[in-house]
Design an enzyme around this catalytic site. Structure first.
Site, PDB file in Angstrom:
ATOM      1  NE  ARG A 150      -5.714  16.893  94.020  1.00 61.17           N
ATOM      2  CZ  ARG A 150      -4.431  16.591  93.728  1.00 61.17           C
ATOM      3  NH1 ARG A 150      -3.487  16.804  94.615  1.00 61.17           N
ATOM      4  NH2 ARG A 150      -4.109  16.095  92.551  1.00 61.17           N
TER       5      ARG A 150
ATOM      6  CG  ASP B 240     -16.255  19.513 115.967  1.00 60.63           C
ATOM      7  OD1 ASP B 240     -16.712  20.668 115.877  1.00 60.63           O
ATOM      8  OD2 ASP B 240     -16.657  18.565 115.266  1.00 60.63           O
TER       9      ASP B 240
ATOM     10  CE1 TYR C 134     -23.493  15.459 112.657  1.00 65.14           C
ATOM     11  CE2 TYR C 134     -21.426  14.831 111.637  1.00 65.14           C
ATOM     12  CZ  TYR C 134     -22.781  15.099 111.549  1.00 65.14           C
ATOM     13  OH  TYR C 134     -23.403  15.008 110.344  1.00 65.14           O
TER      14      TYR C 134
HETATM   15  N1  PLP Z   1     -18.813  18.343 113.790  1.00 66.97           N
HETATM   16  C1  PLP Z   1     -19.966  18.718 114.358  1.00 66.97           C
HETATM   17  C2  PLP Z   1     -19.974  19.081 115.805  1.00 66.97           C
HETATM   18  C3  PLP Z   1     -21.154  18.767 113.609  1.00 66.97           C
HETATM   19  O1  PLP Z   1     -22.299  19.143 114.187  1.00 66.97           O
HETATM   20  C4  PLP Z   1     -21.100  18.410 112.237  1.00 66.97           C
HETATM   21  C5  PLP Z   1     -22.313  18.430 111.403  1.00 66.97           C
HETATM   22  O2  PLP Z   1     -23.415  18.613 111.890  1.00 66.97           O
HETATM   23  C6  PLP Z   1     -19.879  18.009 111.693  1.00 66.97           C
HETATM   24  C7  PLP Z   1     -18.754  18.000 112.482  1.00 66.97           C
HETATM   25  C8  PLP Z   1     -19.791  17.601 110.254  1.00 66.97           C
HETATM   26  O3  PLP Z   1     -19.890  18.705 109.427  1.00 66.97           O
HETATM   27  P1  PLP Z   1     -20.460  18.665 107.918  1.00 66.97           P
HETATM   28  O4  PLP Z   1     -21.910  18.311 108.023  1.00 66.97           O
HETATM   29  O5  PLP Z   1     -20.187  20.043 107.421  1.00 66.97           O
HETATM   30  O6  PLP Z   1     -19.692  17.609 107.203  1.00 66.97           O
END
Ligand code: PLP
Length: 384
Positions: free
Chosen positions: A63, A187, A115
């Site tokens: 980990r 993001d 998201y």
């Molecule tokens: N951020 C964005 C912009 C996403 O589109 C997604 C998933 O679609 C995520 C975060 C979350 O990622 P994960 O599905 O790998 O947990």
């Protein structure tokens, strides 16, 4: 103050290359010193035998550090031009670990059509711990400025929002963050480091759902956090180890393999997506097209909501479901898939209706894709 553990050093020093295409292949992809194996081995272990009680080895418990993960993290740091990067078990594990930098009473300003999972974890988990968030249209810097409060500790923005693909101006966000002594967290899942490297534009932390373009092959769920400074690297490493949402070695291996072709995949997928966006503009079955001029995702609104089901059912090539960024095209109905966790009233307010389609363009031939779409439009156009 508690002293933070240092994060494992990479050794040997990685080759530093200027060009992104070359970095994808040669920076951080350590060769196995004993065999010269062309790919980093999968260290499928949980613990490492220590040389002695007084002299701990470089790795002790998986980990805290694993050679396969360390190699991947070197690659991720290089792609994002970061001081350090960390691999997580999913994009949401990456986002959630970053959110653990904050404390009760802190406030964030967040992209409003973010998201759905990010919206859910902020409103249903972190809010319970006293972390407050205001959701605004971050493509409008004035709206962001107006939402900042004295306790705002970070802006959390998506470079391209989801599902309307609105661009957020990273340098403008960095300026607002700096003026308010807040962190800028970006993001960058929808663009990937090939199309955008927010740290070079002033972001402090970059998050990716590596499940998407970085992995690219619909075969691994993973997340990445890359940071601007060694101090932030220490903090994220502390949280990665303390909270423990690490990426397993098999998945680290798969991700590293996928990353090698990021540029060739994206070049082709962006070219096809931009041609498809133009083609969709001409279709009478389509009311609105959302394409930010880059990236390989196109969203569009069908003329009528009732067309959504027959349209997706008559597509033969794309996969139907929740992901994006893969070699196969993927069609998503955000109201049913990616944003199903957003309450219906909030979805309605944001315009995420049943007739809104998100199309992640894969590596299929453009002619085959447009023919497939044309046949599905034909099947759906007569629905009342
Ligand atoms: N951020 C964005 C912009 C996403 O589109 C997604 C998933 O679609 C995520 C975060 C979350 O990622 P994960 O599905 O790998 O947990």
């Amino acid at each position: 103050m508690t002293s933070l553990p240092t994060f494992p050093k990479r050794s040997p020093e990685p080759t530093r290359c200027e060009s992104f295409a070359t970095r994808l292949l040669h920076t951080g992809h350590e060769l196995d010193p004993t065999t010269g194996a062309a790919a980093v081995p999968i260290y499928q272990v949980s613990m490492f035998d220590q040389p002695s009680l007084d002299q701990p080895g470089e790795f002790d418990y998986a980990r805290s550090g694993n050679p396969t993960r360390r190699a991947l993290e070197g690659v991720l740091a290089s792609l994002d031009e970061a001081a350090g990067a960390f691999a997580f078990g999913s994009g949401m594990a990456a986002v959630s670990t970053v959110l653990m930098l904050f404390s009760a009473g802190d406030h964030l300003v967040v992209t409003d059509d973010c998201y759905g999972g990010t919206y859910r974890v902020l409103t249903r988990v972190f809010r319970r711990f006293g972390l407050d968030a205001t959701f605004v249209d971050t493509s409008n810097p004035a709206a962001v400025r107006a939402a900042v409060r004295p306790n705002t500790r970070a802006l959390l923005v998506e470079t391209v929002s989801n599902p309307f693909l609105r661009r957020t101006d990273v340098p403008a966000m960095a300026e607002i963050a700096r003026q308010n002594k807040a962190l800028l967290i970006v993001d960058n899942t929808f663009l990937s480091p090939y199309l955008s490297r927010p740290i070079t534009e002033g972001a402090d932390i970059v998050v990716h759902s590596a499940t998407k373009y970085l992995g690219g092959h619909s075969d691994v769920v993973a997340g990445s956090v890359a940071v601007r400074t060694p101090a932030l690297a220490q903090e994220i490493y502390f949280l990665q180890n303390a909270v423990g949402a690490v990426l397993g070695p098999q998945d680290c291996f798969l991700l590293q393999r996928g990353i090698k072709t990021l540029q060739v995949r994206m070049e082709r997928q962006v070219r096809t997506a931009s041609a498809l966006a133009q083609w969709l503009e001409e279709r009478p079955e389509v009311r609105e097209v959302f394409y930010p001029g880059t990236g390989a995702v196109v969203s569009f609104r069908l003329a009528r909501d009732a067309m959504a089901a027959p349209f997706v059912q008559n597509l033969r090539l794309p996969l139907l479901g929740v992901s994006l960024g893969a070699v196969e095209s993927i069609v998503t109905v955000p109201a049913r898939h990616s944003h199903a966790s957003v309450p219906a009233a909030e979805r309605e307010r944001r315009g995420i209706t049943e007739g809104l389609i998100r199309f992640s363009v894969g590596l299929e031939d453009l002619g085959d894709l447009s023919e497939d779409l044309a046949l599905a439009f034909e099947a759906a156009r007569h629905v009342a």
